[in-house]
Design an enzyme around this catalytic site. Sequence first.
Site, PDB file in Angstrom:
ATOM      1  N   ILE A   1     -34.776  89.208  -8.232  1.00 49.33           N
ATOM      2  CA  ILE A   1     -34.116  88.360  -7.230  1.00 49.33           C
ATOM      3  C   ILE A   1     -32.731  88.964  -7.014  1.00 49.33           C
ATOM      4  CG2 ILE A   1     -33.417  86.650  -8.973  1.00 49.33           C
ATOM      5  CD1 ILE A   1     -33.564  84.525  -6.670  1.00 49.33           C
TER       6      ILE A   1
ATOM      7  N   VAL B   1     -29.291  89.521  -4.190  1.00 51.67           N
ATOM      8  CA  VAL B   1     -28.546  89.170  -2.984  1.00 51.67           C
ATOM      9  C   VAL B   1     -27.526  90.284  -2.733  1.00 51.67           C
ATOM     10  CG1 VAL B   1     -26.971  87.484  -1.933  1.00 51.67           C
ATOM     11  CG2 VAL B   1     -28.841  86.696  -3.406  1.00 51.67           C
TER      12      VAL B   1
ATOM     13  N   GLU C   1     -36.750  86.951 -16.828  1.00 51.93           N
ATOM     14  CA  GLU C   1     -35.859  87.545 -17.828  1.00 51.93           C
ATOM     15  C   GLU C   1     -34.517  87.855 -17.186  1.00 51.93           C
ATOM     16  OE1 GLU C   1     -39.001  89.285 -17.917  1.00 51.93           O
ATOM     17  OE2 GLU C   1     -39.713  88.582 -19.866  1.00 51.93           O
TER      18      GLU C   1
ATOM     19  N   ASN D   1     -25.456  89.182 -17.907  1.00 52.31           N
ATOM     20  CA  ASN D   1     -25.451  88.856 -16.472  1.00 52.31           C
ATOM     21  C   ASN D   1     -25.039  87.399 -16.246  1.00 52.31           C
ATOM     22  OD1 ASN D   1     -25.857  88.636 -13.738  1.00 52.31           O
ATOM     23  ND2 ASN D   1     -27.855  89.662 -13.740  1.00 52.31           N
TER      24      ASN D   1
ATOM     25  N   TYR E   1     -29.360  80.368 -12.738  1.00 52.68           N
ATOM     26  CA  TYR E   1     -30.615  79.841 -13.287  1.00 52.68           C
ATOM     27  C   TYR E   1     -30.381  78.510 -14.016  1.00 52.68           C
ATOM     28  CZ  TYR E   1     -32.160  84.663 -12.454  1.00 52.68           C
ATOM     29  OH  TYR E   1     -32.450  85.868 -11.882  1.00 52.68           O
TER      30      TYR E   1
HETATM   31  C1  LIG Z   1     -27.223  86.435  -9.269  1.00 53.82           C
HETATM   32  C2  LIG Z   1     -27.225  86.424  -7.737  1.00 53.82           C
HETATM   33  C3  LIG Z   1     -28.685  86.529  -7.230  1.00 53.82           C
HETATM   34  C4  LIG Z   1     -26.589  85.112  -7.235  1.00 53.82           C
HETATM   35  O1  LIG Z   1     -26.708  85.074  -5.810  1.00 53.82           O
HETATM   36  P1  LIG Z   1     -25.706  84.188  -4.930  1.00 53.82           P
HETATM   37  O2  LIG Z   1     -26.279  84.102  -3.556  1.00 53.82           O
HETATM   38  O3  LIG Z   1     -24.321  84.674  -5.047  1.00 53.82           O
HETATM   39  O4  LIG Z   1     -25.841  82.773  -5.677  1.00 53.82           O
HETATM   40  P2  LIG Z   1     -25.343  81.330  -5.149  1.00 53.82           P
HETATM   41  O5  LIG Z   1     -24.327  81.490  -4.062  1.00 53.82           O
HETATM   42  O6  LIG Z   1     -26.547  80.528  -4.829  1.00 53.82           O
HETATM   43  O7  LIG Z   1     -24.643  80.780  -6.478  1.00 53.82           O
HETATM   44  C5  LIG Z   1     -25.188  79.685  -7.194  1.00 53.82           C
HETATM   45  C6  LIG Z   1     -24.375  79.431  -8.447  1.00 53.82           C
HETATM   46  O8  LIG Z   1     -24.568  80.490  -9.379  1.00 53.82           O
HETATM   47  C7  LIG Z   1     -23.334  80.712 -10.088  1.00 53.82           C
HETATM   48  N1  LIG Z   1     -22.773  82.038  -9.758  1.00 53.82           N
HETATM   49  C8  LIG Z   1     -23.193  82.901  -8.796  1.00 53.82           C
HETATM   50  N2  LIG Z   1     -22.431  84.011  -8.821  1.00 53.82           N
HETATM   51  C9  LIG Z   1     -21.512  83.834  -9.796  1.00 53.82           C
HETATM   52  C10 LIG Z   1     -20.458  84.639 -10.306  1.00 53.82           C
HETATM   53  N3  LIG Z   1     -20.176  85.859  -9.779  1.00 53.82           N
HETATM   54  N4  LIG Z   1     -19.744  84.163 -11.336  1.00 53.82           N
HETATM   55  C11 LIG Z   1     -20.014  82.964 -11.883  1.00 53.82           C
HETATM   56  N5  LIG Z   1     -21.001  82.135 -11.440  1.00 53.82           N
HETATM   57  C12 LIG Z   1     -21.739  82.578 -10.405  1.00 53.82           C
HETATM   58  C13 LIG Z   1     -22.403  79.631  -9.628  1.00 53.82           C
HETATM   59  O9  LIG Z   1     -22.627  78.493 -10.451  1.00 53.82           O
HETATM   60  C14 LIG Z   1     -22.892  79.397  -8.227  1.00 53.82           C
HETATM   61  O10 LIG Z   1     -22.522  78.165  -7.681  1.00 53.82           O
HETATM   62  P3  LIG Z   1     -21.078  78.008  -6.939  1.00 53.82           P
HETATM   63  O11 LIG Z   1     -20.952  79.158  -5.949  1.00 53.82           O
HETATM   64  O12 LIG Z   1     -21.182  76.669  -6.275  1.00 53.82           O
HETATM   65  O13 LIG Z   1     -20.057  78.091  -8.030  1.00 53.82           O
HETATM   66  C15 LIG Z   1     -26.374  87.603  -7.168  1.00 53.82           C
HETATM   67  O14 LIG Z   1     -25.105  87.603  -7.791  1.00 53.82           O
HETATM   68  C16 LIG Z   1     -27.015  88.971  -7.358  1.00 53.82           C
HETATM   69  O15 LIG Z   1     -27.827  89.420  -6.555  1.00 53.82           O
HETATM   70  N6  LIG Z   1     -26.604  89.677  -8.437  1.00 53.82           N
HETATM   71  C17 LIG Z   1     -27.081  91.031  -8.700  1.00 53.82           C
HETATM   72  C18 LIG Z   1     -28.559  91.069  -8.948  1.00 53.82           C
HETATM   73  C19 LIG Z   1     -28.934  90.245 -10.170  1.00 53.82           C
HETATM   74  O16 LIG Z   1     -28.269  90.261 -11.182  1.00 53.82           O
HETATM   75  N7  LIG Z   1     -30.074  89.538 -10.036  1.00 53.82           N
HETATM   76  C20 LIG Z   1     -30.611  88.733 -11.117  1.00 53.82           C
HETATM   77  C21 LIG Z   1     -31.324  89.603 -12.084  1.00 53.82           C
HETATM   78  S1  LIG Z   1     -32.020  88.637 -13.423  1.00 53.82           S
END
Ligand SMILES: CC(C)(COP(=O)(O)OP(=O)(O)OC[C@H]1O[C@@H](n2cnc3c(N)ncnc32)[C@H](O)[C@@H]1OP(=O)(O)O)[C@@H](O)C(=O)NCCC(=O)NCCS
Length: 148
Positions: free
Chosen positions: A71, A73, A105, A110, A117
């Site tokens: 997953i 973004v 996983e 991370n 999650y």
């Molecule tokens: C993890 C990931 C998918 C989150 O996507 P996103 O669209 O930014 O997530 P959301 O906007 O829905 O965030 C939901 C919540 O997650 C948490 N969160 C997301 N990014 C965060 C960050 N950089 N630091 C702390 N908390 C974070 C927060 O609680 C957030 O809620 P808030 O914005 O109201 O505080 C994105 O950072 C990503 O693609 N990361 C790299 C790839 C990765 O690690 N994928 C997962 C592999 S297991």
Amino acid sequence: MASLHFRPMRAIDLDAVSAIETDIYTHPWTRGNFSDSLAAGHSCWVVEDDGELAAYGVLMVGVGETHLLNISVARQARRRGLGTRLLAFFETRSREFGARAMLLEVRRSNGPARALYERAGFHELAIRRGYYPATEGREDAILMGKDL
Ligand SMILES: CC(C)(COP(=O)(O)OP(=O)(O)OC[C@H]1O[C@@H](n2cnc3c(N)ncnc32)[C@H](O)[C@@H]1OP(=O)(O)O)[C@@H](O)C(=O)NCCC(=O)NCCS
């Protein structure tokens, strides 16, 4: 985010998907990993934001459970709820497949993904020691799950 469009991933998306993947991970999936996922019949989806590929994910469907394999973004699309929406989308797909649980996983280091999650109701089930390659040595995975 006004015009988010969820659609199945196709072979024609793999250049754009791979470009994001190599940009955001230290140990990215290869293009072959994605084409293998399509060939295996995994549930592979992309999300377009205003016509631009902004997120994607891959869900493996098993008997009674699904496993979220990827997953992601794009950097410029983060912290606007897209990860949350894509995760919820895969939960819905999982229920439609008849799954009673969804597993995934995540690297121990991370923090953003673990926060995402946990907020979505996933909880820690087990530690897989040295599961991932890391910049130095190996890194543990945390196996997380959610009852659906
Ligand atoms: C993890 C990931 C998918 C989150 O996507 P996103 O669209 O930014 O997530 P959301 O906007 O829905 O965030 C939901 C919540 O997650 C948490 N969160 C997301 N990014 C965060 C960050 N950089 N630091 C702390 N908390 C974070 C927060 O609680 C957030 O809620 P808030 O914005 O109201 O505080 C994105 O950072 C990503 O693609 N990361 C790299 C790839 C990765 O690690 N994928 C997962 C592999 S297991």
